[in-house]
Design a protein around this motif. Structure first.
Motif, PDB file in Angstrom:
ATOM      1  N   VAL A 115     -34.723   2.300  -6.199  1.00  0.00           N
ATOM      2  CA  VAL A 115     -35.675   1.239  -6.539  1.00  0.00           C
ATOM      3  C   VAL A 115     -35.022  -0.084  -6.171  1.00  0.00           C
ATOM      4  CG1 VAL A 115     -34.926   0.924  -8.956  1.00  0.00           C
ATOM      5  CG2 VAL A 115     -37.248   0.316  -8.285  1.00  0.00           C
ATOM      6  N   ILE A 116     -35.748  -0.884  -5.385  1.00  0.00           N
ATOM      7  CA  ILE A 116     -35.252  -2.173  -4.882  1.00  0.00           C
ATOM      8  C   ILE A 116     -36.308  -3.215  -5.223  1.00  0.00           C
ATOM      9  CG2 ILE A 116     -34.366  -3.421  -2.880  1.00  0.00           C
ATOM     10  CD1 ILE A 116     -34.113  -0.660  -1.455  1.00  0.00           C
ATOM     11  N   THR A 117     -35.954  -4.187  -6.058  1.00  0.00           N
ATOM     12  CA  THR A 117     -36.955  -5.164  -6.517  1.00  0.00           C
ATOM     13  C   THR A 117     -36.323  -6.545  -6.584  1.00  0.00           C
ATOM     14  OG1 THR A 117     -36.419  -5.071  -8.879  1.00  0.00           O
ATOM     15  CG2 THR A 117     -37.870  -3.356  -8.035  1.00  0.00           C
ATOM     16  N   ALA A 118     -37.157  -7.563  -6.369  1.00  0.00           N
ATOM     17  CA  ALA A 118     -36.624  -8.932  -6.403  1.00  0.00           C
ATOM     18  C   ALA A 118     -37.747  -9.937  -6.611  1.00  0.00           C
ATOM     19  CB  ALA A 118     -35.896  -9.248  -5.096  1.00  0.00           C
ATOM     20  N   GLY A 119     -37.381 -11.083  -7.140  1.00  0.00           N
ATOM     21  CA  GLY A 119     -38.286 -12.225  -7.156  1.00  0.00           C
ATOM     22  C   GLY A 119     -38.357 -12.787  -5.733  1.00  0.00           C
ATOM     23  N   PRO A 120     -39.300 -13.680  -5.475  1.00  0.00           N
ATOM     24  CA  PRO A 120     -39.503 -14.180  -4.107  1.00  0.00           C
ATOM     25  C   PRO A 120     -38.292 -14.900  -3.524  1.00  0.00           C
ATOM     26  CG  PRO A 120     -40.866 -15.369  -5.700  1.00  0.00           C
ATOM     27  CD  PRO A 120     -40.290 -14.202  -6.426  1.00  0.00           C
ATOM     28  N   GLY A 121     -37.457 -15.474  -4.388  1.00  0.00           N
ATOM     29  CA  GLY A 121     -36.299 -16.219  -3.877  1.00  0.00           C
ATOM     30  C   GLY A 121     -35.078 -15.370  -3.614  1.00  0.00           C
ATOM     31  N   ALA A 122     -35.134 -14.095  -3.950  1.00  0.00           N
ATOM     32  CA  ALA A 122     -33.933 -13.252  -3.834  1.00  0.00           C
ATOM     33  C   ALA A 122     -34.117 -12.066  -2.915  1.00  0.00           C
ATOM     34  CB  ALA A 122     -33.526 -12.761  -5.223  1.00  0.00           C
ATOM     35  N   ARG A 123     -35.343 -11.838  -2.455  1.00  0.00           N
ATOM     36  CA  ARG A 123     -35.630 -10.589  -1.730  1.00  0.00           C
ATOM     37  C   ARG A 123     -34.774 -10.439  -0.474  1.00  0.00           C
ATOM     38  NH1 ARG A 123     -41.069  -9.053   1.743  1.00  0.00           N
ATOM     39  NH2 ARG A 123     -40.143  -7.217   2.748  1.00  0.00           N
ATOM     40  N   GLU A 124     -34.801 -11.458   0.400  1.00  0.00           N
ATOM     41  CA  GLU A 124     -34.103 -11.314   1.694  1.00  0.00           C
ATOM     42  C   GLU A 124     -32.611 -11.065   1.488  1.00  0.00           C
ATOM     43  OE1 GLU A 124     -37.490 -11.104   3.318  1.00  0.00           O
ATOM     44  OE2 GLU A 124     -35.613 -10.797   4.417  1.00  0.00           O
ATOM     45  N   GLN A 125     -32.011 -11.833   0.556  1.00  0.00           N
ATOM     46  CA  GLN A 125     -30.558 -11.657   0.381  1.00  0.00           C
ATOM     47  C   GLN A 125     -30.242 -10.296  -0.242  1.00  0.00           C
ATOM     48  OE1 GLN A 125     -28.364 -14.733  -1.675  1.00  0.00           O
ATOM     49  NE2 GLN A 125     -26.400 -13.844  -1.040  1.00  0.00           N
ATOM     50  N   LEU A 126     -31.085  -9.850  -1.168  1.00  0.00           N
ATOM     51  CA  LEU A 126     -30.822  -8.522  -1.769  1.00  0.00           C
ATOM     52  C   LEU A 126     -30.844  -7.442  -0.695  1.00  0.00           C
ATOM     53  CD1 LEU A 126     -30.513  -6.678  -4.290  1.00  0.00           C
ATOM     54  CD2 LEU A 126     -33.016  -6.454  -4.262  1.00  0.00           C
ATOM     55  N   LEU A 127     -31.834  -7.476   0.165  1.00  0.00           N
ATOM     56  CA  LEU A 127     -31.931  -6.456   1.233  1.00  0.00           C
ATOM     57  C   LEU A 127     -30.732  -6.542   2.167  1.00  0.00           C
ATOM     58  CD1 LEU A 127     -35.765  -6.700   1.989  1.00  0.00           C
ATOM     59  CD2 LEU A 127     -34.567  -4.848   0.799  1.00  0.00           C
ATOM     60  N   ALA A 128     -30.298  -7.762   2.441  1.00  0.00           N
ATOM     61  CA  ALA A 128     -29.125  -7.920   3.328  1.00  0.00           C
ATOM     62  C   ALA A 128     -27.867  -7.384   2.666  1.00  0.00           C
ATOM     63  CB  ALA A 128     -28.959  -9.403   3.677  1.00  0.00           C
ATOM     64  N   LEU A 129     -27.738  -7.605   1.352  1.00  0.00           N
ATOM     65  CA  LEU A 129     -26.551  -7.116   0.627  1.00  0.00           C
ATOM     66  C   LEU A 129     -26.519  -5.597   0.584  1.00  0.00           C
ATOM     67  CD1 LEU A 129     -26.502  -9.630  -2.374  1.00  0.00           C
ATOM     68  CD2 LEU A 129     -24.797  -9.477  -0.522  1.00  0.00           C
ATOM     69  N   ILE A 130     -27.673  -4.993   0.369  1.00  0.00           N
ATOM     70  CA  ILE A 130     -27.734  -3.516   0.342  1.00  0.00           C
ATOM     71  C   ILE A 130     -27.346  -2.953   1.706  1.00  0.00           C
ATOM     72  CG2 ILE A 130     -29.291  -1.529   0.127  1.00  0.00           C
ATOM     73  CD1 ILE A 130     -30.865  -3.161  -1.969  1.00  0.00           C
ATOM     74  N   GLU A 131     -27.852  -3.583   2.763  1.00  0.00           N
ATOM     75  CA  GLU A 131     -27.523  -3.104   4.126  1.00  0.00           C
ATOM     76  C   GLU A 131     -26.030  -3.286   4.401  1.00  0.00           C
ATOM     77  OE1 GLU A 131     -29.906  -4.945   7.143  1.00  0.00           O
ATOM     78  OE2 GLU A 131     -28.882  -3.890   8.803  1.00  0.00           O
ATOM     79  N   LYS A 132     -25.504  -4.449   4.032  1.00  0.00           N
ATOM     80  CA  LYS A 132     -24.077  -4.717   4.291  1.00  0.00           C
ATOM     81  C   LYS A 132     -23.191  -3.776   3.492  1.00  0.00           C
ATOM     82  CE  LYS A 132     -20.512  -8.320   4.043  1.00  0.00           C
ATOM     83  NZ  LYS A 132     -20.190  -9.706   3.576  1.00  0.00           N
ATOM     84  N   SER A 133     -23.595  -3.493   2.249  1.00  0.00           N
ATOM     85  CA  SER A 133     -22.720  -2.678   1.375  1.00  0.00           C
ATOM     86  C   SER A 133     -22.552  -1.260   1.910  1.00  0.00           C
ATOM     87  CB  SER A 133     -23.293  -2.630  -0.043  1.00  0.00           C
ATOM     88  OG  SER A 133     -24.509  -1.902  -0.065  1.00  0.00           O
ATOM     89  N   ALA A 134     -23.519  -0.828   2.727  1.00  0.00           N
ATOM     90  CA  ALA A 134     -23.420   0.554   3.253  1.00  0.00           C
ATOM     91  C   ALA A 134     -22.220   0.714   4.173  1.00  0.00           C
ATOM     92  CB  ALA A 134     -24.705   0.902   3.990  1.00  0.00           C
ATOM     93  N   THR A 135     -21.744  -0.391   4.745  1.00  0.00           N
ATOM     94  CA  THR A 135     -20.655  -0.279   5.731  1.00  0.00           C
ATOM     95  C   THR A 135     -19.353  -0.906   5.238  1.00  0.00           C
ATOM     96  OG1 THR A 135     -21.322  -2.415   6.671  1.00  0.00           O
ATOM     97  CG2 THR A 135     -22.326  -0.425   7.627  1.00  0.00           C
ATOM     98  N   VAL A 136     -19.416  -1.575   4.067  1.00  0.00           N
ATOM     99  CA  VAL A 136     -18.212  -2.309   3.641  1.00  0.00           C
ATOM    100  C   VAL A 136     -17.117  -1.336   3.222  1.00  0.00           C
ATOM    101  CG1 VAL A 136     -18.580  -2.507   1.136  1.00  0.00           C
ATOM    102  CG2 VAL A 136     -17.610  -4.415   2.378  1.00  0.00           C
ATOM    103  N   LYS A 137     -15.876  -1.713   3.536  1.00  0.00           N
ATOM    104  CA  LYS A 137     -14.729  -0.894   3.111  1.00  0.00           C
ATOM    105  C   LYS A 137     -14.042  -1.653   1.973  1.00  0.00           C
ATOM    106  CE  LYS A 137     -14.126   2.136   6.896  1.00  0.00           C
ATOM    107  NZ  LYS A 137     -15.566   2.460   6.657  1.00  0.00           N
ATOM    108  N   ILE A 138     -13.846  -0.990   0.858  1.00  0.00           N
ATOM    109  CA  ILE A 138     -13.206  -1.685  -0.265  1.00  0.00           C
ATOM    110  C   ILE A 138     -11.707  -1.396  -0.228  1.00  0.00           C
ATOM    111  CG2 ILE A 138     -13.061  -1.867  -2.774  1.00  0.00           C
ATOM    112  CD1 ILE A 138     -15.963  -1.050  -2.914  1.00  0.00           C
ATOM    113  N   GLU A 139     -10.950  -2.475  -0.037  1.00  0.00           N
ATOM    114  CA  GLU A 139      -9.495  -2.318   0.006  1.00  0.00           C
ATOM    115  C   GLU A 139      -8.957  -2.577  -1.398  1.00  0.00           C
ATOM    116  OE1 GLU A 139      -9.816  -1.441   3.941  1.00  0.00           O
ATOM    117  OE2 GLU A 139      -8.063  -1.287   2.596  1.00  0.00           O
TER     118      GLU A 139
END
Ligand code: LIP
Length: 273
Positions: free
Chosen positions: A246-270
Motif C-alpha cells: 500500500v502506497i499513499t500520500a498527500g498531494p505534496g508528498a506523492r512524487e517524492q515518496l514514489l522516488a524514495l521507494i524506487e531508490k530504496s530498491a537499489t540502495v546498499k546499506i553499509e
C-alpha cells in the motif's frame, strides 16, 4: 434506511457498527486481564477473543440489514457468495499495540463494489475519533471535512511505515534508510489502518507498507482518496486474499515518496566497518 441510495444506507450502518464495535473493544482494552492472546504465524502476530467478538458484532449488524452482502473479515475469512457489495472488516487493527496496552488501534470497515472504494470508516475509540468517507462525498473526522494540502511534504512531515513478518527486514531497512537519508522521518505504530487515517487527516504526509492485507488498508485508501490524497489502486492490483503493497500520500508528498521507494530498491546499506 435510505432505500433511495443503498450505498448510503450501508455507509450509515458502517459508522454505527464501527462505534458499537469500538465500544466493545475498548472495554477489553480497559480490562486487559480479560484478554486471552493466541499466536498466529509467530509471537509478533497475535489474535484474541476480543478480535473475534468484535468481528462477530460487526458481521451480525451487517447480516441483520444486508443479509445478501458479501463479508471478508480478518478473523473469520471470506464467504464466496456473489454480491454487489462487499464489506472488508478488521475488527481490531493494531492487535499488537492493543494487547500491549498502547492506544494505537482502531476498528476498520470498508465497503467495496465492482473495484470501487464506496465507503471507508475507521473508528479509534481511545481518541474517540471517527474517520468516515463516502465515494464522491469527501472525508470527515468527527463530522469535520478533511482536505489535504500541497504544502505538506516529506521534508517537513512524517511518513508512516508498516512492517511485519511478511516483509524481508532488509527491504524495510532500505526504505527507512533512504527516507531518513533524504531528510525525511518515519513512524510505525503497529496499526496500518490508523496510520492511513492519519494520512487522510493530514497528520502523516504519506504511508507505505510493502505488504498489507486488504482488511487493514481498504477503508484508509477510501478516506485518503476522498480527502484529496493519492493511493495505489490496491483493488485493481491485488487479490483480496493475498494483499500487497500500500502506497499513499498527500498531494505534496506523492512524487517524492514514489522516488524514495524506487531508490530504496537499489540502495546498499553499509554498516559500520
Ligand atoms: C496490522 C497492520 C499493520 C501491519 C501489522 C498487522 P493487525 O494488522 O495494521 O499495518 O504492519 O503487521 O498486520 O494484525 O493488527 O490487524
Amino acid at each position: 434506511m435510505n432505500a433511495a441510495n443503498p450505498a448510503l444506507a450501508r455507509f450509515e450502518l458502517a459508522k454505527t457498527a464501527a462505534r458499537s464495535a469500538g465500544e466493545l473493544a475498548l472495554d477489553y482494552f480497559r480490562h486487559p486481564e480479560r484478554i486471552r492472546i493466541e499466536e498466529k504465524v509467530n509471537a509478533q502476530d497475535m489474535v484474541s477473543q476480543a478480535d473475534r467478538e468484535v468481528e462477530t458484532l460487526i458481521r451480525e449488524a451487517i447480516g441483520a440489514q444486508f443479509p445478501d452482502d458479501r463479508i471478508i473479515g480478518e478473523e473469520f475469512g471470506m464467504d464466496d457468495r456473489e454480491a454487489e457489495y462487499t464489506w472488508v472488516i478488521d475488527p481490531i487493527d493494531g492487535t499488537s499495540p492493543f494487547v500491549h496496552g498502547i492506544p494505537a488501534w482502531c476498528v476498520s470497515i470498508a465497503l467495496i463494489a465492482g473495484g470501487r472504494y464506496v465507503a471507508g470508516v475507521i473508528f479509534a475509540p481511545c481518541a474517540n475519533e471517527l474517520y468516515a468517507a463516502f465515494e464522491g462525498a469527501g472525508a470527515t473526522l468527527n463530522d469535520r471535512p478533511l482536505r489535504l494540502s500541497e504544502s505538506d511534504t516529506v521534508a517537513n512531515g512524517l511518513v508512516g511505515v508498516g512492517g511485519s513478518h511478511r516483509v524481508p527486514p532488509e527491504e524495510l531497512s532500505r526504505f527507512v534508510h533512504t527516507l531518513v537519508q533524504s531528510g525525511g522521518m518515519f513512524i510505525r505504530n503497529g496499526s496500518g489502518a490508523l496510520m492511513l487515517a492519519y494520512v487522510a487527516a493530514g497528520r502523516l504526509v504519506a504511508y507505505y507498507e510493502p505488504h498489507i492485507n486488504a482488511w487493514d488498508c481498504l477503508a484508509g485508501i477510501c478516506l485518503i482518496r476522498e480527502a484529496g490524497g493519492w493511493t495505489n489502486d490496491f483493488l485493481g492490483e491485488f487479490d483480496l486474499a493475498t494483499g500487497g503493497p500500500v502506497i499513499t500520500a498527500g498531494p505534496g508528498a506523492r512524487e517524492q515518496l514514489l522516488a524514495l521507494i524506487e531508490k530504496s530498491a537499489t540502495v546498499k546499506i553499509e554498516g559500520p566497518s
